[in-house]
Design a protein around this motif. Sequence first.
Motif, short mmCIF file in Angstrom:
data_model
loop_
_atom_site.label_atom_id
_atom_site.label_comp_id
_atom_site.label_asym_id
_atom_site.label_seq_id
_atom_site.Cartn_x
_atom_site.Cartn_y
_atom_site.Cartn_z
N TYR A 22 91.31 -55.13 -12.11
CA TYR A 22 89.87 -54.92 -12.13
C TYR A 22 89.24 -55.63 -13.33
CZ TYR A 22 85.39 -52.47 -12.57
OH TYR A 22 84.05 -52.18 -12.70
N LEU A 23 89.85 -55.46 -14.50
CA LEU A 23 89.27 -56.02 -15.72
C LEU A 23 89.40 -57.54 -15.78
CD1 LEU A 23 90.33 -53.24 -18.24
CD2 LEU A 23 87.99 -53.82 -17.51
N GLU A 24 90.44 -58.09 -15.16
CA GLU A 24 90.55 -59.55 -15.09
C GLU A 24 89.34 -60.13 -14.35
OE1 GLU A 24 95.38 -60.39 -15.17
OE2 GLU A 24 94.33 -60.21 -13.24
N GLY A 60 72.54 -46.06 -21.79
CA GLY A 60 72.52 -47.42 -21.27
C GLY A 60 73.77 -48.25 -21.45
N ILE A 61 74.87 -47.67 -21.95
CA ILE A 61 76.06 -48.50 -22.12
C ILE A 61 76.77 -48.69 -20.77
CG2 ILE A 61 76.43 -47.72 -24.49
CD1 ILE A 61 78.89 -46.16 -23.42
N GLU A 62 77.49 -49.80 -20.67
CA GLU A 62 78.29 -50.07 -19.48
C GLU A 62 79.53 -49.19 -19.51
OE1 GLU A 62 79.33 -54.02 -18.05
OE2 GLU A 62 77.87 -54.85 -19.48
N ILE A 63 79.79 -48.51 -18.40
CA ILE A 63 81.02 -47.73 -18.26
C ILE A 63 81.66 -48.10 -16.94
CG2 ILE A 63 82.04 -45.43 -18.12
CD1 ILE A 63 79.71 -44.36 -19.75
N HIS A 64 82.89 -48.57 -16.99
CA HIS A 64 83.62 -48.97 -15.79
C HIS A 64 84.79 -48.02 -15.58
CE1 HIS A 64 81.54 -52.90 -15.44
NE2 HIS A 64 81.43 -52.77 -16.75
N LYS A 65 85.03 -47.69 -14.31
CA LYS A 65 86.11 -46.74 -14.00
C LYS A 65 86.94 -47.23 -12.83
CE LYS A 65 83.47 -42.71 -15.62
NZ LYS A 65 83.00 -41.33 -15.29
N VAL A 66 88.24 -46.98 -12.93
CA VAL A 66 89.17 -47.29 -11.85
C VAL A 66 89.98 -46.03 -11.56
CG1 VAL A 66 91.32 -48.53 -11.35
CG2 VAL A 66 89.32 -49.78 -12.17
N PRO A 67 90.21 -45.70 -10.29
CA PRO A 67 91.00 -44.51 -9.95
C PRO A 67 92.40 -44.57 -10.59
CG PRO A 67 89.90 -45.35 -8.01
CD PRO A 67 89.71 -46.38 -9.08
N ILE A 117 97.46 -52.14 -21.14
CA ILE A 117 96.34 -52.77 -20.43
C ILE A 117 95.63 -53.76 -21.35
CG2 ILE A 117 94.09 -52.39 -19.36
CD1 ILE A 117 95.18 -49.62 -18.45
N GLY A 118 95.30 -53.32 -22.56
CA GLY A 118 94.62 -54.19 -23.50
C GLY A 118 95.44 -55.40 -23.88
N MET A 119 96.74 -55.20 -24.04
CA MET A 119 97.62 -56.31 -24.40
C MET A 119 97.64 -57.38 -23.32
SD MET A 119 101.63 -56.21 -25.57
CE MET A 119 102.22 -55.45 -24.06
N ARG A 120 97.79 -56.96 -22.05
CA ARG A 120 97.84 -57.93 -20.95
C ARG A 120 96.55 -58.74 -20.86
NH1 ARG A 120 102.64 -57.87 -21.53
NH2 ARG A 120 103.98 -56.33 -20.49
N LYS A 176 80.09 -58.05 -28.03
CA LYS A 176 80.54 -56.98 -27.15
C LYS A 176 82.03 -56.70 -27.35
CE LYS A 176 77.27 -57.36 -23.31
NZ LYS A 176 77.14 -57.47 -21.83
N VAL A 177 82.38 -55.42 -27.34
CA VAL A 177 83.77 -55.00 -27.44
C VAL A 177 84.12 -54.14 -26.22
CG1 VAL A 177 83.15 -53.03 -28.92
CG2 VAL A 177 85.53 -53.82 -28.82
N LEU A 178 85.21 -54.49 -25.58
CA LEU A 178 85.72 -53.70 -24.46
C LEU A 178 86.58 -52.57 -25.01
CD1 LEU A 178 86.22 -53.25 -21.41
CD2 LEU A 178 88.13 -54.88 -21.59
N VAL A 179 86.16 -51.34 -24.79
CA VAL A 179 86.88 -50.16 -25.28
C VAL A 179 87.65 -49.54 -24.12
CG1 VAL A 179 86.68 -47.89 -26.36
CG2 VAL A 179 85.14 -49.75 -27.06
#
Length: 432
Positions: free
Chosen positions: A128-130, A60-67, A153-156, A3-6
């Motif tokens: 959220y991603l943590e 069917g892919i996972e999609i996550h969203k934050v305001p 975000i990706g770096m942290r 899995k890759v988080l995009v």
Amino acid sequence: MKKVLVITYHWPPSGGIGVLRCLKLVKYLREFGWEPVVFTAENPKYQFLDESNSNDIPAGIEIHKVPIFEPINLFKRLTGRSIQKPLQNVTNNSAKKKTFLDTLSIWVRGNFFIPDARAAWIKPSVKYLEKYLEHNQIDAIFTDGPPHTNTVIGMRLSQKFQIPWLADFQDPWTQVDYYSQMHIGKRADRIHRKLEQEVFQSAAKITIASPTWKKELESIGAKNVDVFYYGYDEADFRDYHPRTDSDKFIIFHGGLLGNDRNPQALFTALKELVDSSSDFRKKLEIRLAGEVDITVINSINENQLSDYVRILGMLPRKEIIKQYESCSLLLLPINIAANAAGRIPGKLFELLRAQKPILVLGPDDSDVKQIVEKTNAGKQYKYNDKEGIKNYVSTLFDSPESGSQIRPSKIEQFSNYQLTEQIAQLLNEISQ
């Protein structure tokens, strides 16, 4: 399947070219052994919408969203702009003379919103991603910037969870052409450059959109850099049927035509051809889709070409591709900027696939010139080379068969499918 988080700000229904880089990648990743998990903004202020892009989201892919908080509407109110209208780039668009509030807003953006105007999205996204990563296995992270808020975000996350991270640069950070126009002070510049260097040290792999920009990024300390082009999607051309309408000589441009891409020499050349040939005068038609700056309109009027021009406004990509079918010549002006040699407009690859002659305006040392000439897809001239431009247009007009026989070679390497395979291989390397 790994899995890759995009992490991407641009996602359907966003329009424009920027959304396609991640969208087309996500579309094909499963075919190369990677399951994408997408993280994006819940309430973004996209400038242009194209609902058809949603068709490319895999089922069917996972999609996550934050305001996300974006100051764009506040900026519009302060500067008297319409909330409903897209925001033209005030650093290179002269449709409206920059006011004191414009200048102040640009200064605030460059000095307090670091790395960019979406900076307020970093903390809630990381939080959220943590929580997500504490309970879910992710084998690699892919970020696409700008906005380099994505990059941070990706770096942290990579730093905290030791997850290998591929940092993609569709545009550079401190080397991007508009960086110098943001009125960035010494303090803010130090912060920008420190963050950029931290990215270079933290990322397991870096990709960028052109060979020249790869060298320039390496010159300031980036390591393990590969070129990742935008590409074209063969599926978008499934119903494409190029033809030549004998009663018209159609020159087409789709996208932003700002004052830094104003093809004045082309308009002058066309004026001379109109004046010297009644046949050319009867058949010429110039179609412009997308934003057109007032300086471009002025150049058209100065050369008395307004009767030959059709302003089509904003069009969905499907309609843009449909426009290619009947065109005689596709126009691709590269923006006039210090880093123009490495600027490869994303639409170049769709123009290659369109199988119509391409007229490129830009510097002699550009990466675009190398691609266009190696694929036999057209010609590039300097912006002010009126005679070269005129001769090329005249040749295509006098010998339509030379244009209709354009068959660019070796363009399959630029297909989104093959480019996704390239990224999958890089993800395999860093996640071993």
